[in-house]
Design a protein around this motif. Sequence first.
Motif, PDB file in Angstrom:
ATOM      1  N   ALA A  70       1.377   4.225   5.308  1.00  0.00           N
ATOM      2  CA  ALA A  70       0.123   3.653   4.826  1.00  0.00           C
ATOM      3  C   ALA A  70      -0.168   2.259   5.360  1.00  0.00           C
ATOM      4  O   ALA A  70      -1.321   1.831   5.345  1.00  0.00           O
ATOM      5  N   GLY A  71       0.849   1.546   5.811  1.00  0.00           N
ATOM      6  CA  GLY A  71       0.612   0.159   6.225  1.00  0.00           C
ATOM      7  C   GLY A  71       0.272  -0.712   5.031  1.00  0.00           C
ATOM      8  O   GLY A  71      -0.395  -1.733   5.152  1.00  0.00           O
ATOM      9  N   ALA A  72       0.748  -0.303   3.861  1.00  0.00           N
ATOM     10  CA  ALA A  72       0.488  -1.020   2.618  1.00  0.00           C
ATOM     11  C   ALA A  72       1.437  -0.492   1.560  1.00  0.00           C
ATOM     12  O   ALA A  72       1.946   0.616   1.678  1.00  0.00           O
ATOM     13  N   TYR A  73       1.669  -1.307   0.547  1.00  0.00           N
ATOM     14  CA  TYR A  73       2.426  -0.791  -0.595  1.00  0.00           C
ATOM     15  C   TYR A  73       1.706  -1.142  -1.878  1.00  0.00           C
ATOM     16  O   TYR A  73       0.916  -2.081  -1.939  1.00  0.00           O
ATOM     17  N   VAL A  74       1.972  -0.345  -2.883  1.00  0.00           N
ATOM     18  CA  VAL A  74       1.398  -0.544  -4.210  1.00  0.00           C
ATOM     19  C   VAL A  74       2.497  -1.126  -5.080  1.00  0.00           C
ATOM     20  O   VAL A  74       3.616  -0.618  -5.103  1.00  0.00           O
ATOM     21  N   SER A  75       2.173  -2.200  -5.800  1.00  0.00           N
ATOM     22  CA  SER A  75       3.178  -2.829  -6.655  1.00  0.00           C
ATOM     23  C   SER A  75       3.319  -2.072  -7.963  1.00  0.00           C
ATOM     24  O   SER A  75       2.469  -1.264  -8.335  1.00  0.00           O
ATOM     25  N   LEU A  76       4.397  -2.381  -8.650  1.00  0.00           N
ATOM     26  CA  LEU A  76       4.529  -1.912 -10.022  1.00  0.00           C
ATOM     27  C   LEU A  76       3.554  -2.741 -10.847  1.00  0.00           C
ATOM     28  O   LEU A  76       3.565  -3.969 -10.761  1.00  0.00           O
ATOM     29  N   PRO A  77       2.701  -2.123 -11.611  1.00  0.00           N
ATOM     30  CA  PRO A  77       1.671  -2.895 -12.314  1.00  0.00           C
ATOM     31  C   PRO A  77       2.197  -3.632 -13.535  1.00  0.00           C
ATOM     32  O   PRO A  77       3.055  -3.138 -14.242  1.00  0.00           O
ATOM     33  N   ARG A  78       1.669  -4.821 -13.748  1.00  0.00           N
ATOM     34  CA  ARG A  78       1.913  -5.527 -15.006  1.00  0.00           C
ATOM     35  C   ARG A  78       1.121  -4.836 -16.100  1.00  0.00           C
ATOM     36  O   ARG A  78       1.530  -4.778 -17.233  1.00  0.00           O
ATOM     37  N   ASP A  79      -0.025  -4.328 -15.737  1.00  0.00           N
ATOM     38  CA  ASP A  79      -0.924  -3.628 -16.650  1.00  0.00           C
ATOM     39  C   ASP A  79      -1.122  -2.219 -16.088  1.00  0.00           C
ATOM     40  O   ASP A  79      -1.618  -2.071 -14.967  1.00  0.00           O
ATOM     41  N   PRO A  80      -0.732  -1.180 -16.811  1.00  0.00           N
ATOM     42  CA  PRO A  80      -0.830   0.182 -16.269  1.00  0.00           C
ATOM     43  C   PRO A  80      -2.264   0.626 -15.964  1.00  0.00           C
ATOM     44  O   PRO A  80      -2.465   1.623 -15.298  1.00  0.00           O
ATOM     45  N   ARG A  81      -3.241  -0.145 -16.407  1.00  0.00           N
ATOM     46  CA  ARG A  81      -4.632   0.207 -16.118  1.00  0.00           C
ATOM     47  C   ARG A  81      -5.107  -0.391 -14.804  1.00  0.00           C
ATOM     48  O   ARG A  81      -6.261  -0.222 -14.419  1.00  0.00           O
ATOM     49  N   ASN A  82      -4.210  -1.095 -14.115  1.00  0.00           N
ATOM     50  CA  ASN A  82      -4.550  -1.736 -12.844  1.00  0.00           C
ATOM     51  C   ASN A  82      -3.380  -1.639 -11.877  1.00  0.00           C
ATOM     52  O   ASN A  82      -2.238  -1.730 -12.289  1.00  0.00           O
ATOM     53  N   VAL A  83      -3.679  -1.481 -10.590  1.00  0.00           N
ATOM     54  CA  VAL A  83      -2.654  -1.541  -9.551  1.00  0.00           C
ATOM     55  C   VAL A  83      -3.070  -2.587  -8.528  1.00  0.00           C
ATOM     56  O   VAL A  83      -4.247  -2.913  -8.394  1.00  0.00           O
ATOM     57  N   VAL A  84      -2.068  -3.091  -7.827  1.00  0.00           N
ATOM     58  CA  VAL A  84      -2.315  -4.045  -6.754  1.00  0.00           C
ATOM     59  C   VAL A  84      -1.769  -3.435  -5.477  1.00  0.00           C
ATOM     60  O   VAL A  84      -0.627  -2.976  -5.431  1.00  0.00           O
ATOM     61  N   VAL A  85      -2.598  -3.425  -4.435  1.00  0.00           N
ATOM     62  CA  VAL A  85      -2.235  -2.885  -3.134  1.00  0.00           C
ATOM     63  C   VAL A  85      -2.103  -4.057  -2.172  1.00  0.00           C
ATOM     64  O   VAL A  85      -3.011  -4.879  -2.056  1.00  0.00           O
ATOM     65  N   TYR A  86      -0.956  -4.134  -1.499  1.00  0.00           N
ATOM     66  CA  TYR A  86      -0.685  -5.199  -0.538  1.00  0.00           C
ATOM     67  C   TYR A  86      -0.732  -4.612   0.859  1.00  0.00           C
ATOM     68  O   TYR A  86       0.012  -3.698   1.179  1.00  0.00           O
ATOM     69  N   ILE A  87      -1.610  -5.152   1.699  1.00  0.00           N
ATOM     70  CA  ILE A  87      -1.838  -4.655   3.048  1.00  0.00           C
ATOM     71  C   ILE A  87      -0.914  -5.374   4.034  1.00  0.00           C
ATOM     72  O   ILE A  87      -0.739  -6.590   3.960  1.00  0.00           O
ATOM     73  N   ASP A  88      -0.368  -4.636   4.985  1.00  0.00           N
ATOM     74  CA  ASP A  88       0.501  -5.200   6.015  1.00  0.00           C
ATOM     75  C   ASP A  88      -0.315  -6.163   6.879  1.00  0.00           C
ATOM     76  O   ASP A  88      -1.247  -5.747   7.565  1.00  0.00           O
ATOM     77  N   PRO A  89       0.022  -7.449   6.869  1.00  0.00           N
ATOM     78  CA  PRO A  89      -0.760  -8.406   7.655  1.00  0.00           C
ATOM     79  C   PRO A  89      -0.624  -8.213   9.160  1.00  0.00           C
ATOM     80  O   PRO A  89      -1.497  -8.617   9.920  1.00  0.00           O
ATOM     81  N   ALA A  90       0.456  -7.566   9.609  1.00  0.00           N
ATOM     82  CA  ALA A  90       0.653  -7.341  11.046  1.00  0.00           C
ATOM     83  C   ALA A  90      -0.152  -6.162  11.570  1.00  0.00           C
ATOM     84  O   ALA A  90      -0.384  -6.058  12.774  1.00  0.00           O
ATOM     85  N   ASP A  91      -0.599  -5.283  10.686  1.00  0.00           N
ATOM     86  CA  ASP A  91      -1.352  -4.092  11.092  1.00  0.00           C
ATOM     87  C   ASP A  91      -2.352  -3.746   9.983  1.00  0.00           C
ATOM     88  O   ASP A  91      -2.259  -2.699   9.345  1.00  0.00           O
ATOM     89  N   PRO A  92      -3.323  -4.634   9.751  1.00  0.00           N
ATOM     90  CA  PRO A  92      -4.188  -4.487   8.581  1.00  0.00           C
ATOM     91  C   PRO A  92      -5.146  -3.301   8.608  1.00  0.00           C
ATOM     92  O   PRO A  92      -5.703  -2.952   7.576  1.00  0.00           O
ATOM     93  N   ALA A  93      -5.321  -2.645   9.732  1.00  0.00           N
ATOM     94  CA  ALA A  93      -6.238  -1.496   9.779  1.00  0.00           C
ATOM     95  C   ALA A  93      -5.527  -0.164   9.528  1.00  0.00           C
ATOM     96  O   ALA A  93      -6.179   0.834   9.238  1.00  0.00           O
ATOM     97  N   ARG A  94      -4.205  -0.160   9.609  1.00  0.00           N
ATOM     98  CA  ARG A  94      -3.472   1.110   9.499  1.00  0.00           C
ATOM     99  C   ARG A  94      -3.737   1.824   8.177  1.00  0.00           C
ATOM    100  O   ARG A  94      -3.881   3.034   8.128  1.00  0.00           O
TER     101      ARG A  94
END
Length: 182
Positions: free
Chosen positions: A88-112
């Motif tokens: 995916a070129g990104a990972y999803v964090s474990l949420p602090r709030d199960p009603r929200n997720v945070v997706v972190y994009i790979d800065p070296a390949d942001p379009a992947r």
Amino acid sequence: MGQAKRRQAMAGKDGEGTCNGCKLCCVIPAIPEIGKAPFDPCAKLCDVGCSIHGKGQPKTCIKFDCRYIMAHRLNLKDREFLPHPNEAGAYVSLPRDPRNVVVYIDPADPARWQGSAMPEYLRTLMRAGVGVTVIDRGFQFTLGDMSEIDAFVAVDMVAAALSKGLKPTYAPPPAADAQQGQ
């Protein structure tokens, strides 16, 4: 059997449910204990991963698990459709709030991530009422609806923000929250 072999055997075929060479957690999050800034590769990163793994590794790193790893470890429904961070070129964090997720994009390949299964995964979450925040090269974007996912897939939102003179907006969480927010 060593710990690495045991994890590999438990994980299934082709490293499913394992890091399998992914090093995004060594690049994207801040690691305050060693002064690592977000979006910079860790100085302890080597060809095979972390050079200090198991030998004085920072607590932030020890406590970290991305949603992909946890979905497989805990046999969660996400494991069926959450793409591996390498794919995916990104990972999803474990949420602090199960009603929200945070997706972190790979800065070296942001379009992947745009061409991966990640956008469909995010649509699935949004249909279920889960909010999505995207962290991309220092910018934080909160997606309000499905059309915003489509906009992210079509356009480099960071480039668009920079062209408007906007500055990065993401501030890493404090060290106490780092394992959950990263």
